[in-house]
Structure formats: structure tokens, C-alpha cells
Enzyme design. Sequence first.
Site, PDB file in Angstrom:
ATOM      1  N   ASP A  77     -25.444  -5.646  -0.602  1.00 18.33           N
ATOM      2  CA  ASP A  77     -26.884  -5.351  -0.686  1.00 18.33           C
ATOM      3  C   ASP A  77     -27.150  -3.858  -0.578  1.00 18.33           C
ATOM      4  O   ASP A  77     -28.041  -3.331  -1.246  1.00 18.33           O
ATOM      5  CB  ASP A  77     -27.648  -6.090   0.425  1.00 18.33           C
ATOM      6  CG  ASP A  77     -27.996  -7.522   0.028  1.00 18.33           C
ATOM      7  OD1 ASP A  77     -27.799  -7.885  -1.146  1.00 18.33           O
ATOM      8  OD2 ASP A  77     -28.487  -8.264   0.905  1.00 18.33           O
ATOM      9  N   HIS A 110      -9.064  -0.358  -5.651  1.00 18.60           N
ATOM     10  CA  HIS A 110      -8.150  -0.958  -4.680  1.00 18.60           C
ATOM     11  C   HIS A 110      -6.761  -0.385  -4.892  1.00 18.60           C
ATOM     12  O   HIS A 110      -6.321  -0.249  -6.043  1.00 18.60           O
ATOM     13  CB  HIS A 110      -8.098  -2.488  -4.836  1.00 18.60           C
ATOM     14  CG  HIS A 110      -9.417  -3.120  -4.608  1.00 18.60           C
ATOM     15  ND1 HIS A 110      -9.934  -3.295  -3.352  1.00 18.60           N
ATOM     16  CD2 HIS A 110     -10.360  -3.548  -5.475  1.00 18.60           C
ATOM     17  CE1 HIS A 110     -11.140  -3.823  -3.445  1.00 18.60           C
ATOM     18  NE2 HIS A 110     -11.432  -3.985  -4.731  1.00 18.60           N
ATOM     19  N   MET A 111      -6.085  -0.094  -3.822  1.00 15.00           N
ATOM     20  CA  MET A 111      -4.704   0.400  -3.890  1.00 15.00           C
ATOM     21  C   MET A 111      -3.793  -0.671  -4.475  1.00 15.00           C
ATOM     22  O   MET A 111      -2.974  -0.405  -5.348  1.00 15.00           O
ATOM     23  CB  MET A 111      -4.210   0.756  -2.496  1.00 15.00           C
ATOM     24  CG  MET A 111      -4.906   1.922  -1.861  1.00 15.00           C
ATOM     25  SD  MET A 111      -4.126   3.482  -2.287  1.00 15.00           S
ATOM     26  CE  MET A 111      -2.819   3.513  -1.048  1.00 15.00           C
ATOM     27  N   SER A 112      -3.895  -1.893  -3.956  1.00 17.37           N
ATOM     28  CA  SER A 112      -3.004  -2.970  -4.393  1.00 17.37           C
ATOM     29  C   SER A 112      -3.623  -3.698  -5.585  1.00 17.37           C
ATOM     30  O   SER A 112      -4.820  -3.541  -5.875  1.00 17.37           O
ATOM     31  CB  SER A 112      -2.758  -3.949  -3.231  1.00 17.37           C
ATOM     32  OG  SER A 112      -3.968  -4.605  -2.890  1.00 17.37           O
ATOM     33  N   HIS A 128     -14.482  -8.765  -0.317  1.00 18.22           N
ATOM     34  CA  HIS A 128     -14.410 -10.189  -0.652  1.00 18.22           C
ATOM     35  C   HIS A 128     -15.517 -11.034  -0.029  1.00 18.22           C
ATOM     36  O   HIS A 128     -15.677 -12.184  -0.407  1.00 18.22           O
ATOM     37  CB  HIS A 128     -13.034 -10.739  -0.237  1.00 18.22           C
ATOM     38  CG  HIS A 128     -11.903  -9.849  -0.685  1.00 18.22           C
ATOM     39  ND1 HIS A 128     -11.681  -9.558  -2.019  1.00 18.22           N
ATOM     40  CD2 HIS A 128     -10.964  -9.140   0.009  1.00 18.22           C
ATOM     41  CE1 HIS A 128     -10.637  -8.731  -2.112  1.00 18.22           C
ATOM     42  NE2 HIS A 128     -10.196  -8.457  -0.895  1.00 18.22           N
ATOM     43  N   ARG A 178      -8.527 -12.715  -2.440  1.00 15.72           N
ATOM     44  CA  ARG A 178      -8.696 -11.311  -2.868  1.00 15.72           C
ATOM     45  C   ARG A 178      -9.118 -11.186  -4.330  1.00 15.72           C
ATOM     46  O   ARG A 178      -9.390 -10.096  -4.811  1.00 15.72           O
ATOM     47  CB  ARG A 178      -7.387 -10.538  -2.665  1.00 15.72           C
ATOM     48  CG  ARG A 178      -6.943 -10.449  -1.228  1.00 15.72           C
ATOM     49  CD  ARG A 178      -5.717  -9.557  -1.080  1.00 15.72           C
ATOM     50  NE  ARG A 178      -4.986  -9.874   0.128  1.00 15.72           N
ATOM     51  CZ  ARG A 178      -5.278  -9.396   1.343  1.00 15.72           C
ATOM     52  NH1 ARG A 178      -6.266  -8.561   1.505  1.00 15.72           N
ATOM     53  NH2 ARG A 178      -4.560  -9.755   2.387  1.00 15.72           N
ATOM     54  N   ASN A 228     -13.602   1.756  -1.955  1.00 11.94           N
ATOM     55  CA  ASN A 228     -12.607   0.743  -1.632  1.00 11.94           C
ATOM     56  C   ASN A 228     -13.117   0.109  -0.348  1.00 11.94           C
ATOM     57  O   ASN A 228     -12.996   0.698   0.732  1.00 11.94           O
ATOM     58  CB  ASN A 228     -11.223   1.363  -1.415  1.00 11.94           C
ATOM     59  CG  ASN A 228     -10.174   0.311  -1.104  1.00 11.94           C
ATOM     60  OD1 ASN A 228     -10.507  -0.871  -0.920  1.00 11.94           O
ATOM     61  ND2 ASN A 228      -8.919   0.726  -1.038  1.00 11.94           N
ATOM     62  N   TYR A 251       0.798  -1.237   0.000  1.00 15.40           N
ATOM     63  CA  TYR A 251       0.000   0.000   0.000  1.00 15.40           C
ATOM     64  C   TYR A 251       0.825   1.279   0.000  1.00 15.40           C
ATOM     65  O   TYR A 251       0.257   2.373   0.007  1.00 15.40           O
ATOM     66  CB  TYR A 251      -0.950  -0.006   1.207  1.00 15.40           C
ATOM     67  CG  TYR A 251      -1.799  -1.251   1.304  1.00 15.40           C
ATOM     68  CD1 TYR A 251      -2.701  -1.568   0.287  1.00 15.40           C
ATOM     69  CD2 TYR A 251      -1.694  -2.129   2.383  1.00 15.40           C
ATOM     70  CE1 TYR A 251      -3.472  -2.725   0.348  1.00 15.40           C
ATOM     71  CE2 TYR A 251      -2.467  -3.283   2.462  1.00 15.40           C
ATOM     72  CZ  TYR A 251      -3.349  -3.571   1.442  1.00 15.40           C
ATOM     73  OH  TYR A 251      -4.109  -4.712   1.495  1.00 15.40           O
TER      74      TYR A 251
HETATM   75  C1  DQA Z   1      -7.525  -3.410  -0.545  1.00 16.70           C
HETATM   76  C2  DQA Z   1      -7.330  -4.866  -0.950  1.00 16.70           C
HETATM   77  C3  DQA Z   1      -8.094  -5.797  -0.022  1.00 16.70           C
HETATM   78  O1  DQA Z   1      -7.889  -7.154  -0.398  1.00 16.70           O
HETATM   79  C4  DQA Z   1      -7.597  -5.617   1.397  1.00 16.70           C
HETATM   80  O2  DQA Z   1      -8.362  -6.421   2.276  1.00 16.70           O
HETATM   81  C5  DQA Z   1      -7.562  -4.202   1.842  1.00 16.70           C
HETATM   82  C6  DQA Z   1      -7.129  -3.172   0.899  1.00 16.70           C
HETATM   83  C7  DQA Z   1      -6.669  -2.452  -1.408  1.00 16.70           C
HETATM   84  O3  DQA Z   1      -6.950  -1.242  -1.389  1.00 16.70           O
HETATM   85  O4  DQA Z   1      -5.749  -2.894  -2.081  1.00 16.70           O
HETATM   86  O5  DQA Z   1      -7.796  -3.894   3.011  1.00 16.70           O
HETATM   87  O6  DQA Z   1      -8.884  -3.065  -0.732  1.00 16.70           O
END
Ligand code: DQA
Length: 148
Positions: A88, A101-103, A81, A112, A75, A23
Amino acid sequence: MKKVLVLHGVNLNMFGKRDPAQYGTITLEQIDEEIKALASELGFAAECFQTNHEGEMVEKIHWAHEQKIDAVVINAGAWTHYSYAVMDALGILKVPIVEVHMSHVHAREKFRHYSVIAPLARGQISGFGVNSYLLGLRAAWELIGDHD
Ligand code: DQA
């Protein structure tokens, strides 16, 4: 003025302190500053909200519905997941949703790779750090349309 709600889920207040290999070192506060700067450059308002409580996230999404927010960038962190409750709640919204998502979630552990909210989103951006949010914001802006 059009308004986009940017939602950060569980553990995302720890950006800057958690797992820098995934991150980076940017903090959530800095991310929100960049989001707000881009929104004002593009000519709309962005509100940012973070919570570690699933019910609070659900209630904020309900609030977005009542307030007629124009688009949502989310995010959801690990809720992405498995949270049918967040899924909902997002399903109630009629406005565009962009998942970020950052990653690069698809290059990480198998759990994931699956997102319960992806089918509700107009698209997913993952792997670009803070730029995932900024690209998501630009996507939301395009989806809102009617720019002046
Ligand atoms: C995340 C990716 C998710 O798998 C993880 O649980 C996070 C951060 C991301 O921003 O990459 O908490 O959402």
C-alpha cells in the site's frame, strides 16, 4: 540531480552471512558501494536504506513521496511475499518502482513465487546477485529519462 532510493527489506543486512548458496558472500555494505558507484557513473544520486521493521520501511516510502525521489528500487526481502502494508505504501508513489531480488525467487520455494508488490513495479529482476540491483538501477535510470 535526479535521485533514486534503493530500499532493502527485512534480513537483508545479513547478506554475506546468510545462506551463501542463495545470496553469495557479498555484504550489504559492498552492494551499496556498487550501487553508489554505478549511480555516479550514470550521473545521478542513489540513497540506500535498510530496515528490519515494517513500519520504518513504510515511513521511508512515505518520505520518498514527500521528498519527490525520482525512482525507487526495492528488494523487500520476505515482505515481498505478504506485506500489504509495504504494498500500500508503494501504491502511494507516482514514480517508477523496480523490484529486485538477489536470488532467483521463481526457482525456489512456492511461497517466493508470488510478490504482492510486483503489480506496482514496472518490472522485476531476480536471480543475478548484486547485478539484480545494478540492472534494476539501470532500469530506473532509463525510466526516469531526461538524461543530461
Ligand atoms: C530475497 C528473496 C526473498 O524470498 C527472501 O525472503 C529474501 C531475499 C532475495 O533478494 O533473493 O530475504 O528478496
